[in-house]
Design a protein around this motif. Structure first.
Motif, short mmCIF file in Angstrom:
data_model
loop_
_atom_site.label_atom_id
_atom_site.label_comp_id
_atom_site.label_asym_id
_atom_site.label_seq_id
_atom_site.Cartn_x
_atom_site.Cartn_y
_atom_site.Cartn_z
N LEU A 60 0.82 -1.21 0.00
CA LEU A 60 0.00 0.00 0.00
C LEU A 60 0.85 1.26 0.00
N ARG A 61 2.00 1.25 0.68
CA ARG A 61 2.82 2.46 0.83
C ARG A 61 3.38 2.95 -0.50
N GLU A 62 3.30 2.14 -1.56
CA GLU A 62 3.76 2.57 -2.88
C GLU A 62 2.71 3.41 -3.61
N PHE A 63 1.50 3.48 -3.06
CA PHE A 63 0.38 4.11 -3.75
C PHE A 63 -0.12 5.33 -2.99
N SER A 64 -0.82 6.21 -3.69
CA SER A 64 -1.61 7.26 -3.06
C SER A 64 -3.01 7.19 -3.65
N VAL A 65 -3.99 7.52 -2.82
CA VAL A 65 -5.38 7.41 -3.24
C VAL A 65 -5.91 8.78 -3.59
N ARG A 66 -6.70 8.85 -4.65
CA ARG A 66 -7.31 10.13 -5.06
C ARG A 66 -8.73 10.24 -4.57
N GLY A 67 -9.44 9.12 -4.49
CA GLY A 67 -10.82 9.16 -4.05
C GLY A 67 -11.69 8.28 -4.93
N ALA A 68 -12.99 8.45 -4.79
CA ALA A 68 -13.95 7.61 -5.50
C ALA A 68 -13.79 7.74 -7.00
N ALA A 69 -13.84 6.61 -7.69
CA ALA A 69 -13.73 6.57 -9.15
C ALA A 69 -15.12 6.78 -9.74
N LEU A 70 -15.49 8.04 -9.83
CA LEU A 70 -16.79 8.39 -10.39
C LEU A 70 -16.59 9.02 -11.76
N PRO A 71 -17.52 8.81 -12.68
CA PRO A 71 -17.39 9.45 -13.99
C PRO A 71 -17.56 10.96 -13.87
N GLU A 72 -16.68 11.70 -14.54
CA GLU A 72 -16.79 13.16 -14.52
C GLU A 72 -18.00 13.60 -15.32
N PRO A 73 -18.67 14.67 -14.85
CA PRO A 73 -19.77 15.20 -15.64
C PRO A 73 -19.22 15.81 -16.93
N GLY A 74 -20.02 15.82 -17.94
CA GLY A 74 -19.58 16.39 -19.21
C GLY A 74 -19.61 17.91 -19.19
N GLY A 75 -18.89 18.50 -20.13
CA GLY A 75 -18.90 19.94 -20.30
C GLY A 75 -17.84 20.64 -19.49
N ALA A 76 -17.36 21.76 -20.03
CA ALA A 76 -16.32 22.52 -19.36
C ALA A 76 -16.90 23.63 -18.49
N GLU A 77 -18.16 23.93 -18.66
CA GLU A 77 -18.80 25.01 -17.89
C GLU A 77 -19.24 24.50 -16.52
#
Ligand SMILES: [Zn+2]
Length: 86
Positions: free
Chosen positions: A13-30
């Motif tokens: 585990l110490r070789e990794f860092s966690v970003r958080g839940a793997a959720l799909p990003e919403p579309g669009g840049a706005e």
């Protein structure tokens, strides 16, 4: 805890860092309510959860790890984006 990196095999585990839940990003840049929910409103599930992990002390790959948030058992890992390729 050990994580099965698809490129390196079982690693500590110490070789990794966690970003958080793997959720799909919403579309669009706005900015939108969907982006607000994505960034600020998250569930905190007890049980199976898909999370982004970065193998920074190994191959440098981003993974999607399926982990039980109660027992911390790892059910599997795959390269991030691999689920989109199939
Ligand atoms: Zn790796």
């Amino acid at each position: 805890m050990r994580i099965p990196c698809p490129l390196c095999g079982m690693r500590d585990l110490r070789e990794f860092s966690v970003r958080g839940a793997a959720l799909p990003e919403p579309g669009g840049a706005e900015w939108s309510a969907a982006w607000d929910d994505y960034l600020h409103t998250r569930d905190n599930p007890a049980g199976a959860s898909r999370e982004f992990w970065y193998h920074g002390q190994g191959c440098g790959a981003w993974l999607v790890v399926t982990r039980d948030t109660v027992s911390h058992e790892i059910a599997g890992a795959q390269l991030a984006g691999a689920e989109d390729a199939s």
